[in-house]
Write a protein that holds these residues in place. Structure first.
Motif, PDB file in Angstrom:
ATOM      1  N   UNK A  63     -48.264  73.998  44.113  1.00  0.00           N
ATOM      2  CA  UNK A  63     -49.697  73.709  44.041  1.00  0.00           C
ATOM      3  C   UNK A  63     -49.989  72.602  43.035  1.00  0.00           C
ATOM      4  N   UNK A  64     -50.951  71.756  43.369  1.00  0.00           N
ATOM      5  CA  UNK A  64     -51.488  70.837  42.379  1.00  0.00           C
ATOM      6  C   UNK A  64     -52.514  71.589  41.547  1.00  0.00           C
ATOM      7  N   UNK A  65     -52.950  70.998  40.459  1.00  0.00           N
ATOM      8  CA  UNK A  65     -53.956  71.639  39.613  1.00  0.00           C
ATOM      9  C   UNK A  65     -55.254  71.852  40.390  1.00  0.00           C
ATOM     10  N   UNK A  66     -55.622  70.864  41.219  1.00  0.00           N
ATOM     11  CA  UNK A  66     -56.843  70.989  42.025  1.00  0.00           C
ATOM     12  C   UNK A  66     -56.709  72.129  43.012  1.00  0.00           C
ATOM     13  N   UNK A  67     -55.562  72.234  43.682  1.00  0.00           N
ATOM     14  CA  UNK A  67     -55.347  73.320  44.646  1.00  0.00           C
ATOM     15  C   UNK A  67     -55.380  74.677  43.961  1.00  0.00           C
ATOM     16  N   UNK A  68     -54.808  74.766  42.767  1.00  0.00           N
ATOM     17  CA  UNK A  68     -54.811  76.032  42.027  1.00  0.00           C
ATOM     18  C   UNK A  68     -56.234  76.438  41.641  1.00  0.00           C
ATOM     19  N   UNK A  69     -57.040  75.477  41.207  1.00  0.00           N
ATOM     20  CA  UNK A  69     -58.440  75.767  40.853  1.00  0.00           C
ATOM     21  C   UNK A  69     -59.219  76.248  42.061  1.00  0.00           C
ATOM     22  N   UNK A  70     -59.006  75.620  43.206  1.00  0.00           N
ATOM     23  CA  UNK A  70     -59.702  76.029  44.427  1.00  0.00           C
ATOM     24  C   UNK A  70     -59.273  77.426  44.858  1.00  0.00           C
ATOM     25  N   UNK A  71     -57.979  77.730  44.722  1.00  0.00           N
ATOM     26  CA  UNK A  71     -57.498  79.069  45.075  1.00  0.00           C
ATOM     27  C   UNK A  71     -58.127  80.130  44.188  1.00  0.00           C
ATOM     28  N   UNK A  72     -58.200  79.878  42.883  1.00  0.00           N
ATOM     29  CA  UNK A  72     -58.804  80.849  41.972  1.00  0.00           C
ATOM     30  C   UNK A  72     -60.291  81.042  42.274  1.00  0.00           C
ATOM     31  N   UNK A  73     -60.963  79.947  42.590  1.00  0.00           N
ATOM     32  CA  UNK A  73     -62.381  80.023  42.928  1.00  0.00           C
ATOM     33  C   UNK A  73     -62.581  80.787  44.234  1.00  0.00           C
ATOM     34  N   UNK A  74     -61.714  80.546  45.208  1.00  0.00           N
ATOM     35  CA  UNK A  74     -61.765  81.241  46.493  1.00  0.00           C
ATOM     36  C   UNK A  74     -61.641  82.753  46.287  1.00  0.00           C
ATOM     37  N   UNK A  75     -60.649  83.164  45.496  1.00  0.00           N
ATOM     38  CA  UNK A  75     -60.429  84.593  45.246  1.00  0.00           C
ATOM     39  C   UNK A  75     -61.590  85.205  44.474  1.00  0.00           C
ATOM     40  N   UNK A  76     -62.113  84.479  43.487  1.00  0.00           N
ATOM     41  CA  UNK A  76     -63.242  84.980  42.697  1.00  0.00           C
ATOM     42  C   UNK A  76     -64.470  85.216  43.582  1.00  0.00           C
TER      43      UNK A  76
END
Length: 340
Positions: A182-195
């Protein structure tokens, strides 16, 4: 496919000097529905110069392969040159008559002639080019068919590219976090998606598609596309992650409270349009009431209360919803004669 590339010695590459024009390799032979298939690995420099591709763009009446993409081949070459990386998938070849393919059952040896265009590439042209361009001279895993005519080759190409079902993009996005790619952007989007899919205060709670596609749920692809565009906003990306999360949550809550059709929150085009105007909505709220908290955002989002995706059909649906939202956002802007 091309002239022979210069050899590059590598500890894992077996090099055998041969006299004559034939190549011989130990193979595993299987017979499947009337076809003989030979599985082996061949050093790229013993294979690449003797292969060719029937491309449709070059021979519309005979070709069946897609156009060659140098960028893709270069990416594969770079991948193959990276420590720890590997491609276990076979390149599928069809031996031509001039290859004079010979199989010796006793020794399980397959022999072919060093002849130009001895093998047609049925599947894996970009992988084979990647092996050729790679600075390391790897062996290429291959599956070789014998006795196919052009019609059979084209049919095999169609079958390979239609019978296999690709892995859903949703799953690939989720697996990236496990694979550590994952890139940092992809990781942030994944965390936001789960939240947003689990938070009790989120209008999207339980409405995001975590696994297989489900009716009425927003896909991870649509979510990442929309939020990815919103995260380019200077107003958002300058904030710490927890504040970004809070602002996006309040933005979604404002829409959930103000719009007439709440189900639109999980419709791809409407959701995308919402975040296309994210920057403009937030700026308008800040300018008018010096705040971007929930009440301030509601005041701006109320302008969109009766916009319905159902009223937009055909192509460019999202773009037309965005256009309507922007018209309402800027409807209070008027130029008087004295302004000019």
């Amino acid at each position: 496919m091309s002239g022979k590339n210069s050899a590059h010695d590598d500890g894992d590459v077996e090099r055998v000097e041969r006299d004559g024009s034939d190549h011989s390799y130990t193979v595993h032979k299987i017979h499947q529905n009337g076809r003989d298939i030979f599985y082996t690995t061949i050093p790229v420099d013993d294979l690449f110069p003797y292969t060719f591709v029937e491309r449709f763009c070059e021979k519309p009446e005979e070709g069946y392969q897609r156009r060659f993409d140098k960028r893709r081949a270069t990416e594969i070459a770079e991948y193959l040159a990276t420590d720890g990386m590997s491609i276990p998938i076979n390149v599928v070849l069809s031996a031509q008559p001039n290859a004079e393919l010979t199989y010796t059952r006793k020794t399980k040896q397959l022999t072919y002639q060093r002849e130009r265009e001895a093998f047609a590439v049925i599947d894996g042209q970009h992988r084979l080019w990647g092996y050729h361009l790679c600075k390391l001279r790897h062996r290429v895993p291959v599956a070789i068919y014998n006795g196919l005519d052009t019609t059979a080759e084209a049919r095999l190409f169609v079958d390979i590219n239609t019978k296999q079902k690709g892995v859903p993009k949703e799953l690939l996005k989720n697996v990236k976090s496990i694979a550590g790619t994952e890139t940092e952007i992809e990781a942030n989007l994944r965390r936001l998606f789960l939240f947003l899919n689990t938070s009790e205060s989120s209008p999207l709670r339980g409405k995001l598609n975590v696994g297989e596609s489900s009716p009425g749920k927003l896909s991870r692809i649509s979510f990442d596309g929309a939020l990815g565009r919103a995260q380019k906003s200077d107003l958002l990306n300058r904030q710490p992650p927890e504040k970004q999360q809070e602002l996006i949550l309040n933005y979604l809550r404002a829409f959930d409270i103000e719009i007439d059709d709440k189900e639109q929150l999980t419709k791809r085009n409407y959701f995308g349009a919402m975040f296309d105007v994210f920057d403009e909505v937030v700026r308008k709220a800040k300018k008018e009431v010096c705040s971007v908290k929930l009440p301030a955002l509601r005041g701006v989002v109320s302008l969109f209360s009766d916009i319905s995706e159902a009223n937009y059909t055909g192509a460019a649906k999202r773009q037309r919803i965005v256009e309507e939202m922007r018209n309402r956002l800027h409807s209070d802007v008027r130029i008087d004669p004295e302004d000019i």
